[in-house]
Design a protein around this motif. Structure first.
Motif, short mmCIF file in Angstrom:
data_model
loop_
_atom_site.label_atom_id
_atom_site.label_comp_id
_atom_site.label_asym_id
_atom_site.label_seq_id
_atom_site.Cartn_x
_atom_site.Cartn_y
_atom_site.Cartn_z
N SER A 128 -9.43 -9.58 3.28
CA SER A 128 -10.77 -9.14 3.71
C SER A 128 -11.46 -8.64 2.44
CB SER A 128 -10.67 -8.06 4.80
OG SER A 128 -9.89 -6.98 4.32
N GLU A 129 -12.30 -7.60 2.49
CA GLU A 129 -12.97 -7.15 1.26
C GLU A 129 -12.43 -5.79 0.81
OE1 GLU A 129 -14.70 -8.51 -1.13
OE2 GLU A 129 -14.30 -6.54 -2.01
N PRO A 130 -11.66 -5.75 -0.27
CA PRO A 130 -11.06 -4.49 -0.70
C PRO A 130 -12.05 -3.47 -1.25
CG PRO A 130 -10.55 -6.25 -2.27
CD PRO A 130 -11.22 -6.89 -1.08
N LEU A 131 -13.18 -3.91 -1.79
CA LEU A 131 -14.08 -2.94 -2.44
C LEU A 131 -14.65 -1.93 -1.43
CD1 LEU A 131 -15.92 -5.19 -5.06
CD2 LEU A 131 -14.00 -3.62 -5.43
N VAL A 132 -14.78 -2.34 -0.17
CA VAL A 132 -15.29 -1.38 0.83
C VAL A 132 -14.14 -0.60 1.50
CG1 VAL A 132 -17.51 -2.48 1.26
CG2 VAL A 132 -15.50 -3.28 2.51
N TRP A 133 -12.94 -0.81 1.01
CA TRP A 133 -11.76 0.00 1.39
C TRP A 133 -11.49 0.95 0.24
CZ3 TRP A 133 -6.21 -2.45 1.79
CH2 TRP A 133 -5.43 -1.74 2.69
N PHE A 134 -12.56 1.34 -0.42
CA PHE A 134 -12.55 1.93 -1.76
C PHE A 134 -11.56 3.08 -1.92
CE2 PHE A 134 -14.16 4.82 -4.98
CZ PHE A 134 -14.49 3.97 -6.02
N GLU A 135 -11.61 4.05 -1.04
CA GLU A 135 -10.83 5.29 -1.23
C GLU A 135 -9.33 4.98 -1.19
OE1 GLU A 135 -13.17 4.82 1.04
OE2 GLU A 135 -14.83 6.09 0.36
N PHE A 136 -8.93 4.16 -0.23
CA PHE A 136 -7.49 3.87 -0.11
C PHE A 136 -7.03 2.93 -1.24
CE2 PHE A 136 -3.71 1.79 1.71
CZ PHE A 136 -2.94 2.92 1.91
N VAL A 137 -7.88 2.00 -1.62
CA VAL A 137 -7.53 1.11 -2.73
C VAL A 137 -7.34 1.94 -4.00
CG1 VAL A 137 -8.45 -0.69 -4.26
CG2 VAL A 137 -8.58 -0.96 -1.77
N LYS A 138 -8.23 2.88 -4.23
CA LYS A 138 -8.13 3.69 -5.46
C LYS A 138 -6.85 4.54 -5.45
CE LYS A 138 -10.76 6.86 -8.36
NZ LYS A 138 -10.55 8.27 -8.07
N ASP A 139 -6.60 5.23 -4.35
CA ASP A 139 -5.40 6.08 -4.28
C ASP A 139 -4.12 5.24 -4.41
OD1 ASP A 139 -7.11 8.16 -3.97
OD2 ASP A 139 -6.63 8.57 -1.86
N THR A 140 -4.13 4.07 -3.77
CA THR A 140 -2.94 3.21 -3.83
C THR A 140 -2.77 2.63 -5.24
OG1 THR A 140 -3.26 2.69 -1.50
CG2 THR A 140 -1.81 1.23 -2.74
N ALA A 141 -3.87 2.22 -5.83
CA ALA A 141 -3.80 1.68 -7.20
C ALA A 141 -3.28 2.73 -8.17
CB ALA A 141 -5.18 1.18 -7.63
N GLU A 142 -3.66 4.00 -7.97
CA GLU A 142 -3.13 5.06 -8.84
C GLU A 142 -1.61 5.19 -8.66
OE1 GLU A 142 -5.52 8.42 -7.71
OE2 GLU A 142 -7.07 7.96 -9.21
N ALA A 143 -1.14 5.09 -7.43
CA ALA A 143 0.31 5.19 -7.17
C ALA A 143 1.05 4.01 -7.80
CB ALA A 143 0.56 5.25 -5.66
N PHE A 144 0.48 2.83 -7.70
CA PHE A 144 1.13 1.64 -8.30
C PHE A 144 1.12 1.73 -9.82
CE2 PHE A 144 2.42 -1.72 -5.31
CZ PHE A 144 2.20 -1.03 -4.13
N ARG A 145 0.00 2.15 -10.38
CA ARG A 145 -0.10 2.26 -11.84
C ARG A 145 0.94 3.27 -12.35
NH1 ARG A 145 -4.28 1.45 -15.46
NH2 ARG A 145 -4.37 -0.64 -14.53
N ALA A 146 1.11 4.37 -11.62
CA ALA A 146 2.07 5.41 -12.04
C ALA A 146 3.50 4.87 -12.08
CB ALA A 146 1.97 6.62 -11.10
N GLN A 147 3.76 3.84 -11.28
CA GLN A 147 5.10 3.25 -11.23
C GLN A 147 5.22 2.02 -12.14
OE1 GLN A 147 7.79 4.43 -9.42
NE2 GLN A 147 6.48 6.21 -9.11
N GLY A 148 4.20 1.75 -12.93
CA GLY A 148 4.25 0.59 -13.84
C GLY A 148 4.04 -0.73 -13.12
N LEU A 149 3.50 -0.68 -11.89
CA LEU A 149 3.23 -1.92 -11.14
C LEU A 149 1.76 -2.30 -11.29
CD1 LEU A 149 5.29 -0.88 -8.00
CD2 LEU A 149 5.90 -2.71 -9.61
N LYS A 150 1.46 -3.56 -11.00
CA LYS A 150 0.11 -4.10 -11.26
C LYS A 150 -0.78 -4.03 -10.02
CE LYS A 150 1.51 -5.21 -15.34
NZ LYS A 150 1.19 -4.28 -16.42
N ASN A 151 -2.09 -3.92 -10.29
CA ASN A 151 -3.10 -3.87 -9.23
C ASN A 151 -4.04 -5.06 -9.33
OD1 ASN A 151 -2.38 -1.30 -8.03
ND2 ASN A 151 -3.07 -0.38 -9.95
N VAL A 152 -4.19 -5.77 -8.21
CA VAL A 152 -5.02 -6.98 -8.18
C VAL A 152 -6.06 -6.85 -7.07
CG1 VAL A 152 -4.94 -9.43 -7.54
CG2 VAL A 152 -3.22 -8.50 -9.12
N LEU A 153 -7.28 -7.25 -7.40
CA LEU A 153 -8.34 -7.33 -6.39
C LEU A 153 -8.72 -8.79 -6.17
CD1 LEU A 153 -10.90 -4.60 -7.58
CD2 LEU A 153 -9.35 -4.44 -5.62
#
Ligand code: SF4
Length: 331
Positions: A128-153
């Protein structure tokens, strides 16, 4: 207690203004935006799908499509309901256009654990459209980045510059859907505008995010040579190394144009190949346009069968047939 959304302002009489996307909604108490993702709840903008997913799967990264980003690796792919565009041809309309689709609870930590268990390269916010899921995408991307995992939109690119600038430092790769270079197409068929999408694509590129572009070719709507050439010119101006994916349309939701003929895809590939080094065909019953081929010597560098890629690059990402370096992000 409901959490407040990001990027909104209170107005008079309990109304709120949304500053997230170019639709620029003004919502009365109880009203939900046309994206079906944000609501005015008692004078506060709230995200409706924080920590809720409508879909989760482990896909090959090639299915996003990303052909120059960790080829052959799996990626956890998730979505919430909703979208700020309303494309008549939407291939995922059952989740993108139905804010009431059944969801399940999740959390960033749970998604990280799922990704780890599946040996995923990271997480893709897609379907669907992740940019309008903004808050959860951002928090999840921070958690993935902290674990050395990649974030894709995988996105329509319809966001305002300021919130996009807040998100982009967390994003490793994106496939942006550029539907047409015709503003009228965006207005009539997608209920949106072209310019904000072009601005967002430039912003992704300037931020150093690995970028690939997809264009769905719809007979009679955006498949003329001049229309394809304009889109190719825009991508080539950004960089001739940017992978461009032409995808075949099949009738869906409100549009009943005939499916894209293979000849149209091949014509688009030939046109684009004059200015771009990496042009791919997708969503079509053909093996053509799948492999990554060295633009210098023609050797197959990444061989693909279905969505599976075999990376044949040698030391420092070079072509196996010549010294050319092929731009692919990989460990
Ligand atoms: S994100 Fe949704 S509520 Fe906000 S402006 Fe865009 S369509 Fe409206």
């Amino acid at each position: 207690m409901m959490r407040a959304a990001a990027w909104w302002r209170p107005l008079e009489n309990g109304q709120v203004a949304c500053d997230l996307c170019p639709v620029e909604c003004r919502l009365r108490e109880g009203q939900t935006g046309p994206c079906a993702t944000r609501s005015n709840h008692q004078g506060t903008m709230v995200p409706l799908h924080y920590g809720r997913i409508v879909s989760a799967a482990v896909d090959p990264v090639e299915k996003k499509p990303l052909y120059h980003f960790f080829p052959g690796r799996p990626i956890l792919s998730v979505a919430a309901p909703g979208c700020n565009l309303h494309c008549m041809f939407c291939q995922n309309w059952n989740i993108s256009q139905d804010g009431g689709a059944r969801t399940e609870k999740t959390s960033p930590a749970e998604l990280v654990a799922m990704a780890r268990a599946e040996h995923s390269v990271g997480i893709a916010f897609t379907y669907s459209e992740p940019l309008v899921w903004f808050e959860f995408v951002k928090d999840t991307a921070e958690a993935f980045r902290a674990q050395g995992l990649k974030n894709v939109l995988v996105t329509n690119g319809y966001l305002k510059p300021a919130p996009l600038a807040e998100l982009l430092p967390l994003i490793d790769a994106a496939n942006v859907d550029l539907k047409s270079m015709d503003d009228l197409f965006y207005r009539k068929i997608c209920k949106a505008r072209l310019d904000p999408v072009l601005a967002a694509i430039r912003q992704f590129h300037a931020a150093g995010v690995h970028l690939e572009i997809t264009n769905l070719l719809i007979p009679g709507h955006n498949d003329q040579d001049a229309q394809i050439a304009a889109l190719v010119d825009f991508v080539a101006d950004l960089g001739s190394d940017i992978p461009l994916h032409f995808s075949a349309y099949h009738p869906a939701w409100k549009l009943n144009a005939p499916p894209t003929p293979l000849a149209t895809l091949l014509r688009a590939r030939d046109l684009a190949g004059k200015k771009l080094k990496y042009v791919y065909l997708g969503n079509a019953k053909t093996a053509e346009g799948r492999d990554t081929v060295c633009p210098d010597c023609g050797t197959v560098v990444i061989e693909r069968s279905g969505y599976r890629g075999v990376d044949k690059r040698r030391d420092q990402g070079r072509c196996p047939g010549c010294p050319a370096r092929i731009p692919v992000v990989a460990a």
